[in-house]
Design an enzyme around this catalytic site. Structure first.
Site, PDB file in Angstrom:
ATOM      1  CD  GLU A  22     -22.286 -17.065   5.934  1.00  0.00           C
ATOM      2  OE1 GLU A  22     -22.255 -16.515   7.060  1.00  0.00           O
ATOM      3  OE2 GLU A  22     -21.575 -18.034   5.640  1.00  0.00           O
ATOM      4  CG  HIS A  68     -21.727 -19.138   9.612  1.00  0.00           C
ATOM      5  ND1 HIS A  68     -21.069 -18.124   8.964  1.00  0.00           N
ATOM      6  CD2 HIS A  68     -20.842 -19.613  10.530  1.00  0.00           C
ATOM      7  CE1 HIS A  68     -19.851 -17.988   9.466  1.00  0.00           C
ATOM      8  NE2 HIS A  68     -19.695 -18.882  10.421  1.00  0.00           N
ATOM      9  CB  SER A 116      -1.302 -25.955   7.229  1.00  0.00           C
ATOM     10  OG  SER A 116      -2.023 -25.011   7.970  1.00  0.00           O
ATOM     11  NE  ARG A 119     -15.683 -16.097   8.251  1.00  0.00           N
ATOM     12  CZ  ARG A 119     -15.857 -16.702   9.425  1.00  0.00           C
ATOM     13  NH1 ARG A 119     -16.224 -17.969   9.484  1.00  0.00           N
ATOM     14  NH2 ARG A 119     -15.661 -16.027  10.552  1.00  0.00           N
ATOM     15  CB  THR A 148       3.013 -23.078   9.724  1.00  0.00           C
ATOM     16  OG1 THR A 148       2.656 -21.715   9.483  1.00  0.00           O
ATOM     17  CG2 THR A 148       4.321 -23.145  10.463  1.00  0.00           C
TER      18      THR A 148
HETATM   19  P1  NAP Z   1      -6.269 -21.064  13.069  1.00  0.00           P
HETATM   20  O1  NAP Z   1      -5.893 -21.823  14.318  1.00  0.00           O
HETATM   21  O2  NAP Z   1      -5.642 -19.773  12.795  1.00  0.00           O
HETATM   22  O3  NAP Z   1      -6.079 -22.074  11.836  1.00  0.00           O
HETATM   23  C1  NAP Z   1      -6.073 -21.685  10.509  1.00  0.00           C
HETATM   24  C2  NAP Z   1      -5.005 -22.469   9.785  1.00  0.00           C
HETATM   25  O4  NAP Z   1      -5.064 -22.165   8.380  1.00  0.00           O
HETATM   26  C3  NAP Z   1      -3.591 -22.124  10.256  1.00  0.00           C
HETATM   27  O5  NAP Z   1      -2.899 -23.298  10.504  1.00  0.00           O
HETATM   28  C4  NAP Z   1      -3.028 -21.342   9.075  1.00  0.00           C
HETATM   29  O6  NAP Z   1      -1.632 -21.463   8.944  1.00  0.00           O
HETATM   30  C5  NAP Z   1      -3.730 -21.975   7.909  1.00  0.00           C
HETATM   31  N1  NAP Z   1      -3.681 -21.143   6.716  1.00  0.00           N
HETATM   32  C6  NAP Z   1      -3.790 -19.793   6.623  1.00  0.00           C
HETATM   33  N2  NAP Z   1      -3.668 -19.390   5.349  1.00  0.00           N
HETATM   34  C7  NAP Z   1      -3.479 -20.514   4.631  1.00  0.00           C
HETATM   35  C8  NAP Z   1      -3.273 -20.757   3.251  1.00  0.00           C
HETATM   36  N3  NAP Z   1      -3.233 -19.757   2.370  1.00  0.00           N
HETATM   37  N4  NAP Z   1      -3.097 -22.046   2.845  1.00  0.00           N
HETATM   38  C9  NAP Z   1      -3.113 -23.062   3.725  1.00  0.00           C
HETATM   39  N5  NAP Z   1      -3.314 -22.882   5.055  1.00  0.00           N
HETATM   40  C10 NAP Z   1      -3.484 -21.626   5.496  1.00  0.00           C
HETATM   41  O7  NAP Z   1      -7.833 -20.799  13.074  1.00  0.00           O
HETATM   42  P2  NAP Z   1      -9.004 -21.747  13.617  1.00  0.00           P
HETATM   43  O8  NAP Z   1      -9.352 -21.349  14.997  1.00  0.00           O
HETATM   44  O9  NAP Z   1      -8.682 -23.156  13.336  1.00  0.00           O
HETATM   45  O10 NAP Z   1     -10.198 -21.241  12.664  1.00  0.00           O
HETATM   46  C11 NAP Z   1     -10.084 -21.365  11.260  1.00  0.00           C
HETATM   47  C12 NAP Z   1     -11.199 -20.647  10.541  1.00  0.00           C
HETATM   48  O11 NAP Z   1     -12.411 -21.369  10.672  1.00  0.00           O
HETATM   49  C13 NAP Z   1     -11.550 -19.257  11.081  1.00  0.00           C
HETATM   50  O12 NAP Z   1     -10.708 -18.261  10.551  1.00  0.00           O
HETATM   51  C14 NAP Z   1     -12.993 -19.081  10.630  1.00  0.00           C
HETATM   52  O13 NAP Z   1     -13.033 -18.439   9.377  1.00  0.00           O
HETATM   53  C15 NAP Z   1     -13.507 -20.496  10.493  1.00  0.00           C
HETATM   54  N6  NAP Z   1     -14.517 -20.832  11.518  1.00  0.00           N
HETATM   55  C16 NAP Z   1     -15.780 -21.128  11.127  1.00  0.00           C
HETATM   56  C17 NAP Z   1     -16.735 -21.486  12.068  1.00  0.00           C
HETATM   57  C18 NAP Z   1     -18.134 -21.817  11.661  1.00  0.00           C
HETATM   58  O14 NAP Z   1     -19.053 -21.501  12.392  1.00  0.00           O
HETATM   59  N7  NAP Z   1     -18.342 -22.454  10.540  1.00  0.00           N
HETATM   60  C19 NAP Z   1     -16.401 -21.517  13.441  1.00  0.00           C
HETATM   61  C20 NAP Z   1     -15.102 -21.195  13.795  1.00  0.00           C
HETATM   62  C21 NAP Z   1     -14.164 -20.866  12.824  1.00  0.00           C
HETATM   63  P3  NAP Z   1      -0.615 -20.802  10.036  1.00  0.00           P
HETATM   64  O15 NAP Z   1      -0.538 -21.802  11.132  1.00  0.00           O
HETATM   65  O16 NAP Z   1       0.651 -20.609   9.307  1.00  0.00           O
HETATM   66  O17 NAP Z   1      -1.250 -19.502  10.469  1.00  0.00           O
HETATM   67  C1  GLV Z   2     -17.339 -18.375  13.110  1.00  0.00           C
HETATM   68  O1  GLV Z   2     -17.524 -18.550  11.930  1.00  0.00           O
HETATM   69  C2  GLV Z   2     -16.137 -17.861  13.661  1.00  0.00           C
HETATM   70  O2  GLV Z   2     -15.242 -17.440  12.896  1.00  0.00           O
HETATM   71  O3  GLV Z   2     -16.052 -17.836  14.895  1.00  0.00           O
END
Ligand code: NAP
Ligand code: GLV
Ligand code: GLV
Length: 333
Positions: free
Chosen positions: A269, A287, A179, A240, A181
């Protein structure tokens, strides 16, 4: 009352809440709102509720002189030009937390379905092929991959990545993560080890992608990375689509650089890819990571709470661009 335009029908609980505070208009068609219609609709709106399938950028902001807040009905907000919004004093909110467990459950759904070839086996059973073949049970039929006790590598250790790791503990797994951080507290709690990406890829039996899409994560999994993975490994992408180079993934799956993939997200998509979608070692979903009644209602309520807080002059609970606070105070005045 200020006007809010919602670009798709969301669960009723959110609409009802919004109607107490806003004049609400909803785009009722199940299809995405055509760009030119959206540009027309937003001319006199104060607030906008958007889906991840709408590109929200300078052109939209130019067409919406009254617009003060955009509430994305998603946690990911790569569809929004946040910098441009901030420059214009427009608030941007998302829907974290309320969908974390549903999405982590779905990462596991894809993981287990891919490892144990559930979709292939379902097709075999349902089509009558099992009965036609006439073999009740065979020691070598539909062999899949062990999950319990294996190594899980999580890329992006935020809310969803950590929730995926919590579940991995129940499967007796060794947990690696990469990650931006480091998270010493969570490392200790879950016994997770931080690894540089290359090390994570080469050691993991299952790799789950849970990063946001950014300039840095675009195609972060390409040919080089897929070749680092074990030939027995499975890739799960619930982040994504653009985080993975699809053409490299297709070759990896066809040529056996990796064993399989579970995918919920795609580079475009809706998506269709003849070669990828004809492979037996992939499990595909359209998705639907957060698609549970509970998560979607939670998202609807959070979208409403963000807009209502803003209307009351309060900082929206899940504001994305905190820098905007120094540009404009919350409120529609
Ligand atoms: P989050 O809490 O912000 O977690 C994202 C993590 O990725 C953070 O720990 C971030 O680091 C890390 N990160 C960012 N850039 C990076 C890089 N270049 N290399 C390595 N790690 C990196 O977000 P979340 O709520 O878990 O959601 C994550 C993502 O899942 C969303 O942005 C969305 O695109 C996707 N998602 C998809 C679905 C679906 O339906 N398939 C549903 C929900 C979410 P930091 O802690 O330093 O910021
Ligand atoms: C779904 O992909 C979301 O980012 O909430
Ligand atoms: C399988 O059904 C078994 O009993 O081992």
């Amino acid at each position: 009352m200020p006007k809010v335009f919602i670009t798709r029908r969301i669960p009723e609980n959110g609409i009802r809440l919004l109607m107490e505070h806003f004049e609400v208009e909803v785009w009722e068609d199940e299809h995405e709102i055509p760009r030119e219609v959206l540009l027309e609709k937003i001319r006199d709106v104060d607030a906008l509720v958007t889906m991840l399938s709408e590109r929200i950028d300078a052109e939209i902001f130019d067409a919406a002189p009254r617009l003060k807040i955009v509430a994305n009905y998603a946690v990911g907000y790569d569809n929004i030009d946040v910098e441009e919004a901030t420059r214009r004093g427009i608030y941007v909110t998302n829907t974290p937390d309320v969908l974390t467990n549903a999405t982590a459950d779905f990462a596991w759904t894809l993981l287990l379905a891919t490892a144990r070839r559930l979709v292939e086996a379902d097709r075999f059973t349902r089509s009558g092929e099992w009965k036609r073949r006439g073999v009740a049970w065979h020691p070598l039929m539909f062999l899949g991959h062990d999950v319990y006790g294996k190594t899980m590598g999580i890329v992006g250790f935020g809310r969803i990545g950590q929730a995926v790791a919590r579940r991995a503990k129940g499967f007796g797994m060794r947990i690696l993560y990469n990650s931006r951080t480091r998270r010493p507290g969570v490392e200790k709690e879950l016994g997770a080890e931080f690894k540089p990406l290359d090390g994570l890829l080469s050691e993991s039996d299952f790799v789950v992608l849970a990063v946001p899409l950014t300039k840095e994560t675009y195609h972060m999994i390409g040919e080089r990375e897929l070749k680092l993975m074990k030939p027995t490994a499975i890739l799960v992408n619930i982040a994504r689509g653009k985080v993975v180079d699809t053409e490299a993934l297709v070759r990896a799956l066809k040529e056996g650089w990796i064993a399989g993939a579970g995918l919920d997200v795609y580079e475009e998509e809706p998506y269709y890819h003849e070669e990828l979608f004809s492979l037996d070692n992939v499990v595909l979903a359209p998705h639907i990571g957060s698609a549970t009644h509970g998560a979607r209602e939670g998202m609807a309520e959070l979208v409403a709470r963000n807009l209502i807080a803003f209307k009351n002059g309060e900082v929206p609970p899940t504001l994305v661009n905190r820098e905007v606070l120094s540009i404009r105070k919350p409120g529609f005045e």
